[in-house]
Design a protein around this motif. Structure first.
Motif, PDB file in Angstrom:
ATOM      1  N   GLU A   1       0.813  -1.213   0.000  1.00  0.00           N
ATOM      2  CA  GLU A   1       0.000   0.000   0.000  1.00  0.00           C
ATOM      3  C   GLU A   1       0.848   1.265   0.000  1.00  0.00           C
ATOM      4  O   GLU A   1       0.395   2.304  -0.471  1.00  0.00           O
TER       5      GLU A   1
ATOM      6  N   THR B   1       3.231   1.932  -1.851  1.00  0.00           N
ATOM      7  CA  THR B   1       3.439   2.297  -3.252  1.00  0.00           C
ATOM      8  C   THR B   1       2.288   3.153  -3.769  1.00  0.00           C
ATOM      9  O   THR B   1       2.457   4.000  -4.628  1.00  0.00           O
ATOM     10  N   LEU B   2       1.104   2.889  -3.207  1.00  0.00           N
ATOM     11  CA  LEU B   2      -0.122   3.481  -3.752  1.00  0.00           C
ATOM     12  C   LEU B   2      -0.442   4.813  -3.111  1.00  0.00           C
ATOM     13  O   LEU B   2      -1.417   5.466  -3.453  1.00  0.00           O
TER      14      LEU B   2
ATOM     15  N   ILE C   1      -1.582   8.856  -7.180  1.00  0.00           N
ATOM     16  CA  ILE C   1      -2.428   7.723  -7.537  1.00  0.00           C
ATOM     17  C   ILE C   1      -2.612   7.569  -9.048  1.00  0.00           C
ATOM     18  O   ILE C   1      -2.526   6.460  -9.574  1.00  0.00           O
TER      19      ILE C   1
ATOM     20  N   VAL D   1       0.536   6.192 -10.484  1.00  0.00           N
ATOM     21  CA  VAL D   1       0.713   4.792 -10.095  1.00  0.00           C
ATOM     22  C   VAL D   1      -0.215   3.880 -10.895  1.00  0.00           C
ATOM     23  O   VAL D   1       0.198   2.826 -11.387  1.00  0.00           O
ATOM     24  N   ILE D   2      -1.463   4.309 -11.065  1.00  0.00           N
ATOM     25  CA  ILE D   2      -2.410   3.487 -11.825  1.00  0.00           C
ATOM     26  C   ILE D   2      -1.964   3.369 -13.284  1.00  0.00           C
ATOM     27  O   ILE D   2      -2.089   2.302 -13.895  1.00  0.00           O
TER      28      ILE D   2
ATOM     29  N   MET E   1       0.579   0.730 -13.291  1.00  0.00           N
ATOM     30  CA  MET E   1      -0.073  -0.574 -13.112  1.00  0.00           C
ATOM     31  C   MET E   1      -0.722  -1.040 -14.415  1.00  0.00           C
ATOM     32  O   MET E   1      -0.616  -2.215 -14.789  1.00  0.00           O
TER      33      MET E   1
ATOM     34  N   LEU F   1      -1.605  -7.009  -4.259  1.00  0.00           N
ATOM     35  CA  LEU F   1      -1.455  -6.012  -3.204  1.00  0.00           C
ATOM     36  C   LEU F   1      -1.076  -6.753  -1.923  1.00  0.00           C
ATOM     37  O   LEU F   1      -1.891  -7.476  -1.348  1.00  0.00           O
TER      38      LEU F   1
ATOM     39  N   SER G   1      -4.047   2.650   2.499  1.00  0.00           N
ATOM     40  CA  SER G   1      -4.810   2.910   1.282  1.00  0.00           C
ATOM     41  C   SER G   1      -6.305   2.868   1.590  1.00  0.00           C
ATOM     42  O   SER G   1      -6.765   2.071   2.397  1.00  0.00           O
TER      43      SER G   1
ATOM     44  N   TYR H   1      -9.753   4.046  -3.260  1.00  0.00           N
ATOM     45  CA  TYR H   1      -8.667   3.767  -4.195  1.00  0.00           C
ATOM     46  C   TYR H   1      -8.669   2.291  -4.581  1.00  0.00           C
ATOM     47  O   TYR H   1      -8.426   1.955  -5.733  1.00  0.00           O
TER      48      TYR H   1
ATOM     49  N   PHE I   1      -7.763   0.159  -8.390  1.00  0.00           N
ATOM     50  CA  PHE I   1      -6.487  -0.487  -8.698  1.00  0.00           C
ATOM     51  C   PHE I   1      -6.682  -1.725  -9.565  1.00  0.00           C
ATOM     52  O   PHE I   1      -7.441  -2.626  -9.192  1.00  0.00           O
TER      53      PHE I   1
END
Ligand code: C2E
Ligand code: MG
Ligand code: MG
Ligand code: MG
Length: 281
Positions: free
Chosen positions: A152, A154-155, A159, A162-163, A166, A178, A186, A190, A194
Motif C-alpha cells: 500500500e 506504493t499506492l 495515484i 501509479v495506476i 499498473m 497487493l 490505502s 482507491y 487499482f
C-alpha cells in the motif's frame, strides 16, 4: 515507509535508532559489495489453491549470504536499502534472477505458475514496465509466469501516475498483487480503482485466526471485499490447520505459509514440485 509494515518496523527502528550511522554505512557498503559479488540469492515459497491443493504460484524472497554472518534475512537489509535507494539495484537483480529461474522452469515443461517478485515503492516508476518487458523478452519468458507484489505504501504517492504504471504492467500480461493488505493506509475508494489480480491478507491477521475475533472479522471481511471486487484473495503466514479451515470456510482462494512450506532454495523447491505438490497435469 517501513513504519506501516509490522514485519519491518522492528528492524527499521533498530537500524535507525540503536545501531547508528556507522552500522548503517557498514550494511550499505556490504550490500553494495554483495550485489557485485553474487552474495544475494532467492528463496521460493509456494502458494496453494485451497480447493484443489495445487500450487498456483510462488513468491521469490531475497536473502543475503554473507561470508561471515551467514544467511541474512531481508528484514535486516531491505528497509535500509529502501531508505538509501540501493533497493533499485537490489530490485533489478531480483527481477532478473526470478525471470531467469522461471524461464528454466518454463523450458522444463512445467505447468505454468506465477512467480511473484516483491517491488518496493521506490522501484515503482515509469521505467519499471519497460524493464519488465525487456527482461521477459531477454529470457523468452511467457508473462503468465510473472507477478509483481506491491504494498500500500506504493499506492500512497501520486495515484493517477501509479495506476498508469499498473495499467502498463497489466498490459504486458503480468499480474499485480497487493501485499500486506490491511496494514497500510490505502483507502477503499482507491482500492476499487487499482487494476490488481490478487489481495494478500497480511500475516499479522492470519496469526490471530481462529482465536482472535477481531483478526477473524478482518480476514473474512478482506476476503469478502476482495472477491466482490473480482480479485483473488490469498492469506500469508498460514501455519495451522485451524487457520486453513477458517480461511476455506470464509471463501479464501489461496494460502501461503509454513503449514505447506517455508521459503526454500531453488533446488529444494524443485524437489517439492517433483515429489508432492501435484504440479504436472
Ligand atoms: P512479504 O513480501 O510479506 O513476504 C512474506 C514474509 O513472510 C516472508 O518473510 C516469508 O518468509 C514470511 N512467511 C511466510 N509464511 C510464513 C509463516 O507461515 N510464518 C511466518 N512466521 N512467516 C512466514 P521474509 O522472506 O523474511 O521477507 C520479509 C519481507 O522482506 C517481505 O515480506 C518483503 O516485504 C521483503 N522482501 C523480501 N524479498 C524482497 C525483495 O526481493 N524485494 C523487496 N522489495 N522486498 C523483499
Ligand atoms: Mg510479498
Ligand atoms: Mg506479504
Ligand atoms: Mg506481510
Amino acid at each position: 515507509e517501513g513504519h506501516a509494515d509490522p514485519d519491518h518496523s522492528v528492524a527499521f527502528y533498530s537500524l535507525d535508532m540503536n545501531q547508528g550511522m556507522h552500522e548503517r554505512m557498514r550494511i550499505e557498503s556490504g550490500l553494495r559489495h554483495a550485489l557485485g559479488h553474487g552474495e544475494l540469492l532467492l528463496y521460493y515459497q509456494p502458494k496453494f489453491e485451497i480447493g484443489s491443493d495445487r500450487i498456483v504460484g510462488a513468491e521469490a524472497l531475497v536473502r543475503w549470504l554473507h561470508p561471515e554472518r551467514g544467511l541474512v534475512p531481508p528484514s535486516e537489509f531491505i528497509p535500509l536499502a529502501e531508505t538509501t535507494g540501493l533497493i533499485v539495484q537490489v530490485g533489478e537483480w531480483v527481477l532478473e534472477q526470478a525471470c531467469a529461474q522461471a524461464a528454466v522452469w518454463q523450458r522444463a515443461g512445467l505447468r505454468p505458475f506465477r512467480l511473484a517478485v516483491n517491488v518496493s515503492a521506490r522501484e515503482f516508476t515509469e521505467s519499471l514496465p519497460t524493464r519488465v518487458a525487456a527482461t521477459l523478452e531477454r529470457y523468452e519468458l511467457d508473462p503468465c509466469w510473472l507477478e509483481l507484489e506491491i504494498t500500500e505504501s506504493t499506492l500512497m504517492h501520486d495515484i493517477d501516475r501509479v495506476i498508469g504504471i499498473m495499467d502498463r504492467i497489466n498490459a504486458l500480461g503480468v499480474a499485480l498483487s497487493l501485499d500486506d493488505f490491511g496494514t497500510g493506509y490505502s483507502s477503499l475508494s482507491y482500492l476499487k480503482r487499482f487494476p490488481i489480480h490478487t489481495l494478500k491478507i497480511d500475516r499479522s491477521f492470519t496469526t490471530g485466526i481462529p482465536l482472535d475475533a477481531s483478526d477473524c472479522a478482518i480476514a473474512s471481511t478482506i476476503i469478502s471485499i476482495g472477491r466482490q471486487l473480482g480479485h483473488r484473495v490469498i492469506a500469508e503466514g498460514v501455519e495451522t490447520l485451524d487457520q486453513l479451515s477458517f480461511l476455506r470456510d470464509s471463501g479464501c482462494d489461496e494460502v501461503q505459509g509454513y503449514l505447506y512450506a517455508a521459503p526454500l532454495p531453488a533446488a529444494r523447491f524443485e524437489q517439492g514440485l517433483r515429489d508432492n505438490w501435484l504440479l504436472v497435469e
